[in-house]
Design an enzyme around this catalytic site. Structure first.
Site, PDB file in Angstrom:
ATOM      1  N   LYS A   1       1.336   8.359   6.092  1.00 54.76           N
ATOM      2  CA  LYS A   1       0.520   8.439   4.875  1.00 54.76           C
ATOM      3  C   LYS A   1      -0.023   7.020   4.651  1.00 54.76           C
ATOM      4  CE  LYS A   1      -0.065   7.711   0.961  1.00 54.76           C
ATOM      5  NZ  LYS A   1      -1.233   7.035   0.340  1.00 54.76           N
TER       6      LYS A   1
ATOM      7  N   GLY B   1       5.009  -1.945   1.168  1.00 53.86           N
ATOM      8  CA  GLY B   1       4.197  -1.991  -0.052  1.00 53.86           C
ATOM      9  C   GLY B   1       4.945  -2.731  -1.145  1.00 53.86           C
TER      10      GLY B   1
ATOM     11  N   THR C   1       7.424  -3.734  -4.299  1.00 58.08           N
ATOM     12  CA  THR C   1       8.862  -3.597  -4.535  1.00 58.08           C
ATOM     13  C   THR C   1       9.120  -2.415  -5.469  1.00 58.08           C
ATOM     14  OG1 THR C   1       9.183  -5.915  -4.103  1.00 58.08           O
ATOM     15  CG2 THR C   1      10.912  -4.854  -5.368  1.00 58.08           C
TER      16      THR C   1
ATOM     17  N   VAL D   1       7.447   0.495  -5.779  1.00 63.30           N
ATOM     18  CA  VAL D   1       7.426   1.787  -5.061  1.00 63.30           C
ATOM     19  C   VAL D   1       8.582   1.827  -4.050  1.00 63.30           C
ATOM     20  CG1 VAL D   1       6.081   3.337  -3.596  1.00 63.30           C
ATOM     21  CG2 VAL D   1       4.949   2.130  -5.440  1.00 63.30           C
ATOM     22  N   GLY D   2       8.921   0.662  -3.475  1.00 63.48           N
ATOM     23  CA  GLY D   2      10.083   0.617  -2.573  1.00 63.48           C
ATOM     24  C   GLY D   2      11.333   1.122  -3.279  1.00 63.48           C
TER      25      GLY D   2
ATOM     26  N   GLU E   1       9.671  -2.763   3.842  1.00 66.58           N
ATOM     27  CA  GLU E   1       9.141  -4.132   3.845  1.00 66.58           C
ATOM     28  C   GLU E   1       8.344  -4.290   2.558  1.00 66.58           C
ATOM     29  OE1 GLU E   1       7.298  -5.666   7.441  1.00 66.58           O
ATOM     30  OE2 GLU E   1       6.320  -7.216   6.259  1.00 66.58           O
TER      31      GLU E   1
ATOM     32  N   CYS F   1       1.868  -9.967   2.627  1.00 67.87           N
ATOM     33  CA  CYS F   1       3.240 -10.077   2.135  1.00 67.87           C
ATOM     34  C   CYS F   1       3.874 -11.406   2.560  1.00 67.87           C
ATOM     35  CB  CYS F   1       4.076  -8.889   2.578  1.00 67.87           C
ATOM     36  SG  CYS F   1       4.012  -8.580   4.330  1.00 67.87           S
TER      37      CYS F   1
ATOM     38  N   GLU G   1       4.760 -12.028  -7.412  1.00 70.68           N
ATOM     39  CA  GLU G   1       3.904 -11.910  -6.227  1.00 70.68           C
ATOM     40  C   GLU G   1       2.494 -11.596  -6.724  1.00 70.68           C
ATOM     41  OE1 GLU G   1       4.127  -8.399  -3.632  1.00 70.68           O
ATOM     42  OE2 GLU G   1       3.986  -9.751  -1.936  1.00 70.68           O
TER      43      GLU G   1
HETATM   44  P1  NDP Z   1       1.863   0.282  -3.529  1.00 67.92           P
HETATM   45  O1  NDP Z   1       3.255  -0.062  -3.244  1.00 67.92           O
HETATM   46  O2  NDP Z   1       1.572   1.176  -4.688  1.00 67.92           O
HETATM   47  O3  NDP Z   1       1.168   0.973  -2.247  1.00 67.92           O
HETATM   48  C1  NDP Z   1       1.675   0.913  -0.940  1.00 67.92           C
HETATM   49  C2  NDP Z   1       1.638   2.308  -0.306  1.00 67.92           C
HETATM   50  O4  NDP Z   1       2.462   3.183  -1.047  1.00 67.92           O
HETATM   51  C3  NDP Z   1       0.260   2.968  -0.302  1.00 67.92           C
HETATM   52  O5  NDP Z   1       0.118   3.795   0.820  1.00 67.92           O
HETATM   53  C4  NDP Z   1       0.306   3.826  -1.544  1.00 67.92           C
HETATM   54  O6  NDP Z   1      -0.636   4.877  -1.502  1.00 67.92           O
HETATM   55  C5  NDP Z   1       1.729   4.320  -1.483  1.00 67.92           C
HETATM   56  N1  NDP Z   1       2.290   4.767  -2.755  1.00 67.92           N
HETATM   57  C6  NDP Z   1       1.911   4.451  -4.010  1.00 67.92           C
HETATM   58  N2  NDP Z   1       2.710   5.071  -4.905  1.00 67.92           N
HETATM   59  C7  NDP Z   1       3.609   5.770  -4.199  1.00 67.92           C
HETATM   60  C8  NDP Z   1       4.709   6.604  -4.562  1.00 67.92           C
HETATM   61  N3  NDP Z   1       5.040   6.835  -5.832  1.00 67.92           N
HETATM   62  N4  NDP Z   1       5.433   7.161  -3.579  1.00 67.92           N
HETATM   63  C9  NDP Z   1       5.134   6.941  -2.292  1.00 67.92           C
HETATM   64  N5  NDP Z   1       4.107   6.177  -1.894  1.00 67.92           N
HETATM   65  C10 NDP Z   1       3.355   5.584  -2.841  1.00 67.92           C
HETATM   66  O7  NDP Z   1       1.054  -1.027  -3.696  1.00 67.92           O
HETATM   67  P2  NDP Z   1      -0.291  -1.240  -4.530  1.00 67.92           P
HETATM   68  O8  NDP Z   1      -1.362  -0.750  -3.681  1.00 67.92           O
HETATM   69  O9  NDP Z   1      -0.249  -0.623  -5.882  1.00 67.92           O
HETATM   70  O10 NDP Z   1      -0.265  -2.815  -4.752  1.00 67.92           O
HETATM   71  C11 NDP Z   1       0.479  -3.328  -5.851  1.00 67.92           C
HETATM   72  C12 NDP Z   1       1.225  -4.576  -5.475  1.00 67.92           C
HETATM   73  O11 NDP Z   1       2.129  -4.270  -4.415  1.00 67.92           O
HETATM   74  C13 NDP Z   1       0.354  -5.671  -4.927  1.00 67.92           C
HETATM   75  O12 NDP Z   1      -0.185  -6.427  -5.976  1.00 67.92           O
HETATM   76  C14 NDP Z   1       1.348  -6.444  -4.100  1.00 67.92           C
HETATM   77  O13 NDP Z   1       2.056  -7.312  -4.953  1.00 67.92           O
HETATM   78  C15 NDP Z   1       2.283  -5.390  -3.559  1.00 67.92           C
HETATM   79  N6  NDP Z   1       1.968  -4.972  -2.192  1.00 67.92           N
HETATM   80  C16 NDP Z   1       2.720  -5.478  -1.180  1.00 67.92           C
HETATM   81  C17 NDP Z   1       2.430  -5.158   0.117  1.00 67.92           C
HETATM   82  C18 NDP Z   1       3.202  -5.710   1.255  1.00 67.92           C
HETATM   83  O14 NDP Z   1       2.700  -5.722   2.380  1.00 67.92           O
HETATM   84  N7  NDP Z   1       4.426  -6.145   1.049  1.00 67.92           N
HETATM   85  C19 NDP Z   1       1.310  -4.266   0.465  1.00 67.92           C
HETATM   86  C20 NDP Z   1       0.613  -3.734  -0.690  1.00 67.92           C
HETATM   87  C21 NDP Z   1       0.948  -4.098  -1.954  1.00 67.92           C
HETATM   88  P3  NDP Z   1      -2.052   4.737  -2.243  1.00 67.92           P
HETATM   89  O15 NDP Z   1      -2.551   3.353  -1.963  1.00 67.92           O
HETATM   90  O16 NDP Z   1      -2.859   5.800  -1.612  1.00 67.92           O
HETATM   91  O17 NDP Z   1      -1.790   4.974  -3.685  1.00 67.92           O
END
Ligand code: NDP
Length: 498
Positions: free
Chosen positions: A186, A239, A241, A243-244, A262, A296, A394
């Site tokens: 996804k 993604g 923390t 959502v993690g 991660e 990240c 972050e």
């Molecule tokens: P998210 O954690 O929301 O998104 C990362 C992934 O998770 C995307 O594929 C997203 O889908 C998906 N997702 C979102 N909500 C859910 C859920 N409830 N259950 C399962 N999967 C989900 O990051 P954001 O895009 O909102 O970014 C917000 C902050 O996260 C950034 O400002 C940054 O600080 C951090 N971030 C860190 C990353 C890293 O590499 N460590 C990468 C991205 C963000 P979709 O985008 O389609 O909603």
């Protein structure tokens, strides 16, 4: 016919994609329109999949796992598919880089470099498929022989973010497939195109149907459903923390699926007075500006020895002022667009907070509106104190905070003063200092006198709240396995009932 070379232009109309499930393209019932963050025009249409689409993809991955069409192959055959994938990626490099630029906003020359790294990931993954092995115990006495088998975990759910859509995918997929697992991906809804294209590429390379599946849609619907799915054996999430954390709850509330996470980072770069300050400043400018700081492992906190702090910040600010910010399709561009409107507002909000909390703006700080896109100039704040929000959170943008230290102890303590532990670097000509700091800073990736260097042979992952597990290399492929202890009696077993 689109031109993917250096003369690349925008598509006349958005390209429509299906989703990839059980070895073929499937039509979406509703579509998501993605506008290029660098140009403001519509570039792709990707399906808004339903939970039924997700269930069908998980079922296809389950069939492909259980009938052993993939896990049952010799490692050499899986390796051959991964090597053919690398060859196809080499041929389609500029095309994949093009869609990555249009959906993400990153500079084209950077995107092409990332595809080169992805090719290397598939080559290392091929090696891992052949080298993956277990262990044996010849030490259990003359009557017992022990074997430790490594077996694929099963069906993996993979959720990837928008900052490195193809690179993060390719740092995981070759190792997931090398292990014998099957996968349902996804991607972020805003950057799905290249993840979808990998479906037809893997199929052309000979991956059996159902081994690689992609279901597109929003995180809240499809992502959440994947984390909760009772027939997914492992979830790899990259993604935020927050959502993690929700993935951990979902795993516990569904089937205790294994997790790889991660997550975020607030990565320090420690600069001693005895370092080559030009080198360190170049590393700091690159570390915060690469991928517009939406990375990240961005080095977002520079911790510099007080005796050279002013000189260092002057060199750094001068370097940052020379960075070429602009149209991501231009090969000279070093920093492209901010990927999402939400991220643009978050970053500008932190620049305002930095000023309001009393930090000194030394470089950048402004947004640019170039040709309908959204851009932020790499920004440096000095005089930052540990309590400020720009020091702790972050930001995920090109905003660097500078701190000053007097002793090595203080530098290490500032570096570790974060809930995260993803990456760090130290710059010094003194080998003792370099090694002491390397040992004491809590981070999963560490660089000495360089930054963001490495290859897919090396493991990726974080300490503390930056995540669980490791991706890439032999460490990565092992994450997608579970071990089985096998005990073999030699000769006649001593009877319990006499
Ligand atoms: P998210 O954690 O929301 O998104 C990362 C992934 O998770 C995307 O594929 C997203 O889908 C998906 N997702 C979102 N909500 C859910 C859920 N409830 N259950 C399962 N999967 C989900 O990051 P954001 O895009 O909102 O970014 C917000 C902050 O996260 C950034 O400002 C940054 O600080 C951090 N971030 C860190 C990353 C890293 O590499 N460590 C990468 C991205 C963000 P979709 O985008 O389609 O909603």
């Amino acid at each position: 016919m689109l031109d993917f070379t250096d003369r690349a232009t925008l598509p006349d109309a958005p390209r429509e994609f299906g989703f990839w499930s059980d070895g073929s393209w499937r039509k979406g019932r509703a579509m998501f329109e993605r506008r290029s963050p660098g140009h403001g025009v519509a570039v792709t249409l990707t399906p808004k999949c339903t939970v039924d689409d997700l269930n069908a993809a998980v079922a296809a991955a389950r069939r492909a796992f259980e009938d052993r069409r993939w896990a049952g192959l010799p490692g050499a055959d899986r390796a051959a598919v991964l090597l053919r994938t690398a060859d196809i990626l080499r041929r389609r490099r500029d095309e994949i880089a093009y869609w990555e630029v249009l959906e993400n906003g990153k500079p084209i020359s950077q995107a092409r470099g990332e595809i080169d790294h992805c090719i290397a990931c598939f080559e290392v993954g091929a090696g891992a498929a052949r080298l993956l092995h277990g262990d044996s115990f010849n030490s259990l006495g003359d009557n017992l022989f022990g074997m430790v088998l490594r077996e694929p975990v099963g069906v993996v759910g993979l959720i990837t973010p928008w900052n490195f859509p193809f690179l993060i995918l390719c740092e995981r997929i070759p190792f997931i497939l090398a292990s014998g697992c099957t996968v349902v991906v996804k991607p972020s809804e805003v950057t799905s195109a290249t993840t979808l294209l990998l479906g037809e590429i893997l199929s052309e390379a000979g991956a059996p149907d159902g081994v690689y599946n992609v279901v597109t849609g929003s995180g809240r619907t499809i992502g959440q459903a994947l984390t909760e799915h009772p027939d997914v054996d492992m979830l790899s999430f990259t993604g935020s923390t927050s959502v993690g954390r929700s993935c951990v709850h979902a795993a516990a509330d569904s089937n205790f699926k294994k997790l790889g996470l991660e997550l975020g980072g607030k990565n320090p770069i420690i600069v001693f007075a005895d370092s080559d300050l030009e080198d360190a400043a170049d590393g700091a400018a690159f570390g915060i500006s690469f991928n517009t700081g939406q990375c990240c492992v961005s080095s977002s906190r520079v911790i510099v020895e007080r005796s050279v702090a002013r000189e260092f910040e002057e060199i750094l600010a001068a370097k940052m002022a020379k960075i070429v910010v602009g149209d991501p399709l231009q090969t000279k561009t070093q920093v492209g667009a901010i990927t999402t409107d939400a991220q643009n507002s978050i970053i500008l909000g932190y620049i305002d907070k930095g000023k309001a909390e009393g930090a000194t703006l030394v470089a950048g700080g402004q947004a640019l509106d170039l040709g309908g896109g959204q851009y932020i100039v790499p920004t440096l704040f000095s005089g930052v104190t540990p309590a400020m929000s720009i020091a702790r959170d972050e930001i995920f943008g090109p905003v660097l905070s500078s701190f000053h230290f007097d002793t090595l102890e203080e530098a290490v303590s500032l570096a570790n003063d974060t809930v995260y532990g993803l990456a760090a670097s130290v710059w010094t000509k003194n080998i003792d200092k370099a090694l002491v700091v390397t040992r004491r800073v809590r981070a999963g990736r560490f660089w000495v006198n360089t930054i963001m260097a490495g290859g897919p042979e090396m493991p990726l992952g974080g300490f503390k709240q930056s995540g669980w597990g490791r991706e890439a290399g032999m460490y990565g492929v092992e994450e997608y396995t579970q071990v089985k202890s096998v005990h073999i009696e030699i000769g006649k077993r001593a009877h319990w009932i006499k």
